[in-house]
Design a protein around this motif. Sequence first.
Motif, mmCIF file in Angstrom:
data_model
loop_
_atom_site.group_PDB
_atom_site.id
_atom_site.type_symbol
_atom_site.label_atom_id
_atom_site.label_comp_id
_atom_site.label_asym_id
_atom_site.label_seq_id
_atom_site.Cartn_x
_atom_site.Cartn_y
_atom_site.Cartn_z
ATOM 1 N N MET A 1 1.029 -1.103 -0.147
ATOM 2 C CA MET A 1 0.307 -0.282 -0.277
ATOM 3 C C MET A 1 0.569 1.043 0.269
ATOM 4 N N ILE A 2 0.549 2.117 -0.738
ATOM 5 C CA ILE A 2 1.072 3.886 -0.901
ATOM 6 C C ILE A 2 -0.413 4.448 -0.480
ATOM 7 N N HIS A 3 0.259 5.402 -0.187
ATOM 8 C CA HIS A 3 -0.935 6.868 -0.184
ATOM 9 C C HIS A 3 -0.953 8.331 -1.022
ATOM 10 N N ASP A 4 -1.299 8.857 -1.074
ATOM 11 C CA ASP A 4 -1.070 10.331 -1.496
ATOM 12 C C ASP A 4 0.072 11.110 -0.826
ATOM 13 N N LEU A 5 0.624 10.948 0.538
ATOM 14 C CA LEU A 5 1.714 11.115 0.415
ATOM 15 C C LEU A 5 3.265 10.647 0.114
ATOM 16 N N THR A 6 3.340 9.646 0.804
ATOM 17 C CA THR A 6 4.790 8.766 -0.248
ATOM 18 C C THR A 6 4.833 7.925 -1.147
ATOM 19 N N GLY A 7 3.283 8.045 -1.777
ATOM 20 C CA GLY A 7 3.477 7.338 -2.857
ATOM 21 C C GLY A 7 4.593 7.744 -4.301
ATOM 22 N N PRO A 8 3.937 9.075 -4.072
ATOM 23 C CA PRO A 8 5.268 10.013 -5.426
ATOM 24 C C PRO A 8 6.598 9.521 -5.462
ATOM 25 N N LEU A 9 7.484 9.685 -3.543
ATOM 26 C CA LEU A 9 8.739 8.897 -3.728
ATOM 27 C C LEU A 9 8.925 7.640 -4.081
ATOM 28 N N GLU B 1 -2.674 -6.489 -9.191
ATOM 29 C CA GLU B 1 -3.828 -6.552 -8.376
ATOM 30 C C GLU B 1 -3.598 -6.207 -6.875
ATOM 31 N N LYS B 2 -2.276 -6.405 -6.284
ATOM 32 C CA LYS B 2 -1.846 -6.606 -4.844
ATOM 33 C C LYS B 2 -1.620 -4.919 -4.446
ATOM 34 N N ILE B 3 -1.430 -4.961 -5.154
ATOM 35 C CA ILE B 3 -1.264 -2.795 -5.141
ATOM 36 C C ILE B 3 -2.586 -1.938 -4.198
ATOM 37 N N VAL B 4 -2.482 -1.527 -3.312
ATOM 38 C CA VAL B 4 -3.537 -0.672 -2.728
ATOM 39 C C VAL B 4 -3.426 0.724 -2.757
ATOM 40 N N ILE C 1 -3.844 -1.135 -11.840
ATOM 41 C CA ILE C 1 -4.384 -1.180 -10.420
ATOM 42 C C ILE C 1 -6.039 -0.808 -10.306
ATOM 43 N N ASP C 2 -6.433 -2.181 -10.432
ATOM 44 C CA ASP C 2 -8.155 -1.826 -9.754
ATOM 45 C C ASP C 2 -8.022 -1.369 -8.013
ATOM 46 N N ASN C 3 -7.548 -1.398 -6.865
ATOM 47 C CA ASN C 3 -7.765 -1.224 -6.208
ATOM 48 C C ASN C 3 -6.731 0.173 -5.565
ATOM 49 N N VAL D 1 -9.174 7.204 5.266
ATOM 50 C CA VAL D 1 -8.549 6.848 5.454
ATOM 51 C C VAL D 1 -7.565 5.009 5.074
ATOM 52 N N CYS D 2 -6.677 5.477 5.028
ATOM 53 C CA CYS D 2 -5.890 3.985 4.489
ATOM 54 C C CYS D 2 -6.575 3.013 5.418
ATOM 55 N N HIS D 3 -5.749 3.424 6.366
ATOM 56 C CA HIS D 3 -5.718 2.479 7.450
ATOM 57 C C HIS D 3 -7.466 1.057 7.560
ATOM 58 N N GLN D 4 -8.215 2.334 7.740
ATOM 59 C CA GLN D 4 -9.562 2.157 7.718
ATOM 60 C C GLN D 4 -10.070 1.391 6.784
ATOM 61 N N VAL D 5 -10.176 1.958 5.158
ATOM 62 C CA VAL D 5 -10.597 1.204 4.393
ATOM 63 C C VAL D 5 -10.549 -0.118 3.776
ATOM 64 N N LEU D 6 -8.451 -0.304 3.958
ATOM 65 C CA LEU D 6 -7.818 -2.143 3.428
ATOM 66 C C LEU D 6 -9.052 -2.685 4.059
ATOM 67 N N PRO D 7 -8.965 -2.809 5.631
ATOM 68 C CA PRO D 7 -9.362 -4.005 6.255
ATOM 69 C C PRO D 7 -11.118 -3.765 5.643
ATOM 70 N N GLU D 8 -11.708 -2.344 5.882
ATOM 71 C CA GLU D 8 -12.879 -2.478 5.191
ATOM 72 C C GLU D 8 -13.524 -3.271 3.813
#
Length: 418
Positions: free
Chosen positions: A33-41, A58-61, A91-93, A101-108
């Motif tokens: 998983m990457i998000h908008d703050l850490t993903g660009p790096l 398929e394994k990237i969120v 990337i579909d996910n 928030v990523c840490h809620q969205v992934l389990p949810e």
Amino acid sequence: MSMTMSEKILAKASNQEKIEAGEIIMADIDVAMIHDLTGPLTLQALKDINTDKVWDPEKIVIPFDHQVPADTLVAAENHQMLREFVKEQGIDNFYDVYEGVCHQVLPEKGHVVPSDVIVGCDSHTCTYGALGAFSTGIGSTDMSMVFATGQLWFRVPETIQFNINGQLKENVTSKDVILNIIGQVGQDGARYKAAEYTGDTIANMDVDDRMVLSNMAIEMGAKTGLIEPDQKTEAYLKGRTNKPYTKVSTDADAPSLEVIDIDVEDLEPQVACPNYVDNVKPASEVEDVEIDQIFIGSCTNGRINDLRQAASVLKGNTIKKGVRALVIPASRTIYQQALEEGLIDIFVKAGALVCNPCCGPCLGGHIGLIGDGEVSLSTSNRNFKGRQGSPEGSVYLSSAIVAAESAITGHITAPEKK
């Protein structure tokens, strides 16, 4: 040979029957998983190693949550960069600015199952251990290698098992339990170890409350925070995912296992005082602290249980004049549920500002920052100097119940002493 949960999961991921704490292994990654703050790096590092295609889209969120909607031109450009990457790689996910928030969205959304090895470019990726996954935060450049190869090396951690027992008092929550533990062991008391939570208290918690414990494992230096899957885990996963999974448990005689018994029968509501998460005191001992802002939300305490607890306190009451109250649901799903249950109406009538699902002021780079000399009481996970804005401000951490009570009085308030 007997093994811990972490050892069993990492052994499977490295195609070995047995491993021991201290070994260096190369593990296959199930979710990255990457998000908008850490993903660009990560994308820049991926470009530097001349990799055109990720190992398994398929394994990237990729969720957007830290600066949503975009609050600066740089943030908008980062969002554009990641959206283009998602299209290029198939990337579909991908969860744009509206999801939470990523840490809620992934389990949810069903991306987390027991015994997965999950890495994320965010230190609180350890949250997913509440579902029995070995999950941990890594750096953006490390993630570029995961994107390229689907593997990453780990030093197999030792395990501290916190055996937590006792019936929690009314108005005492899982946030109070974990703050108390961190206060006991210190901010580096579990450094590079796997924190594991067991006992009757954990068995009685639902998955939402367990996520709080796993989320804050990193605040005592732990590599991950694990809870053995049970019927509540299975009930949470039902209808969310079709991914196959296996459940493992720690062997009581595992050589690398250390057990610490924790009795929470008489635990009071807790508060972490500036500027360290292990500077923990009972809320009743810091009631002289006046506050300027409360923040109810984040990947620690922005779930529906937290919003219900806060609403039960705020219903029919008014937030004290001069106190700013921010309520930020952790996901769109939680926001919708809060709407349906009438919680949002309670918050607005009390005088709170309800914001879109996102990280909010937690990272100190988006909405709701505090200024010089101001005091924030927050349900998030860190209170380091400058964490939520000005380095001349102060951040205290508490449960949603304590935060809501304090919003009414204008100072930190223990529920039983309102």
